[in-house]
Design an enzyme around this catalytic site. Structure first.
Site, PDB file in Angstrom:
ATOM      1  CE1 TYR A 288     -92.487 -40.236 -18.020  1.00 37.34           C
ATOM      2  CE2 TYR A 288     -90.597 -40.762 -16.645  1.00 37.34           C
ATOM      3  CZ  TYR A 288     -91.697 -41.173 -17.370  1.00 37.34           C
ATOM      4  OH  TYR A 288     -92.024 -42.493 -17.427  1.00 37.34           O
TER       5      TYR A 288
ATOM      6  CD  GLU B  76     -73.093 -29.488   2.173  1.00 37.48           C
ATOM      7  OE1 GLU B  76     -73.610 -29.215   3.268  1.00 37.48           O
ATOM      8  OE2 GLU B  76     -72.772 -28.629   1.341  1.00 37.48           O
TER       9      GLU B  76
HETATM   10  P1  13P Z   1     -68.117 -33.058   0.573  1.00 39.24           P
HETATM   11  O1  13P Z   1     -66.878 -33.392  -0.217  1.00 39.24           O
HETATM   12  O2  13P Z   1     -67.800 -32.752   2.023  1.00 39.24           O
HETATM   13  O3  13P Z   1     -69.166 -34.139   0.417  1.00 39.24           O
HETATM   14  O4  13P Z   1     -68.724 -31.729  -0.016  1.00 39.24           O
HETATM   15  C1  13P Z   1     -68.981 -31.666  -1.392  1.00 39.24           C
HETATM   16  C2  13P Z   1     -70.150 -30.788  -1.682  1.00 39.24           C
HETATM   17  O5  13P Z   1     -70.845 -31.037  -2.633  1.00 39.24           O
HETATM   18  C3  13P Z   1     -70.406 -29.624  -0.803  1.00 39.24           C
HETATM   19  O6  13P Z   1     -71.636 -29.066  -1.081  1.00 39.24           O
END
Ligand code: 13P
Length: 214
Positions: free
Chosen positions: A121, A75
């Site tokens: 909040y 990501e």
């Molecule tokens: P990554 O392990 O590549 O960071 O992906 C985890 C995740 O949350 C995908 O949306």
């Protein structure tokens, strides 16, 4: 390595562990990044947020090219697009936290803002939660969809996936995503109750008094 980068790596590791220990992250779900003067740091792909090693954290340049560390989160491009969308922000957190994901799986009549202003909040830390369309994790179309969302929204909910939140600091982004998760939980708890969310005037007064960073 300059002291700012060392501190950033340590802060990512400490927040990752705290999120994992409290059940806000599980397995290898979730990723964290911090923007530096010469690029950004992002957690390695397939790493457990509870057991990060500061030395393994990936460094990328602001074009998204790897500089050092383990291979970056799938990501990473989504984080990069979040910084382009909100240049004032310095950290991004993405989680698969249970209650927010539950809201991400619901059918919403409008995708503009999918949680009501239940508490002060929530308004102060999150404010608005648009829903981005579903694309698989790591898909560049997901990052591009988020890049096009309202720049006033510091949080975006990825359909059938989870929340992504940015903030002026890592502490700020973490506090906001924690508030989002708790509000999603309240929203689900209250589904069979007659709810009285804050009024437009009450929300406007909070935004004025607490000067939420846009
Ligand atoms: P990554 O392990 O590549 O960071 O992906 C985890 C995740 O949350 C995908 O949306």
């Amino acid at each position: 390595m300059n002291p700012e980068e060392t501190r950033a790596r340590e802060a990512m590791t400490a927040h990752g562990r705290a999120l994992f220990d409290r059940g806000l992250a599980h397995g290898t779900a979730g990723n964290i990044s911090i923007r530096l003067d010469d690029g950004y740091l992002v957690t390695p792909t397939n790493s457990c947020l509870g057991r990060l090693d500061p030395a393994d954290i990936a460094k990328l340049d602001m074009a998204g090219a790897p500089v050092s560390g383990k291979p970056a989160s799938k990501e990473a491009f989504l984080h990069l697009m979040s910084y382009r969308r909100r240049p004032q922000d310095k950290a991004v957190v993405h989680l698969h936290s249970t209650h927010a994901v539950a809201v991400a799986c619901m059918d919403h009549p409008s995708t503009e803002d999918v949680l009501p202003p239940l508490t002060a909040y929530y308004v102060m830390r999150v404010g608005k939660l648009p829903l981005a369309p579903y694309f698989p994790p790591g898909d560049e179309r997901l990052a591009r969809a988020v890049a096009e969302m309202d720049a006033d929204a510091r949080a975006v909910l990825l359909a059938n996936h989870g929340p992504i939140v940015s903030g002026p600091s890592l502490d700020g982004a973490v506090y906001a995503i924690e508030e989002l998760e708790e509000t999603a939980k309240l929203f689900l708890m209250l589904r069979s109750e007659t709810v009285r969310p804050l009024t437009k005037a009450q929300v406007a007064a909070l935004n004025e008094t607490f000067n939420r960073t846009k």
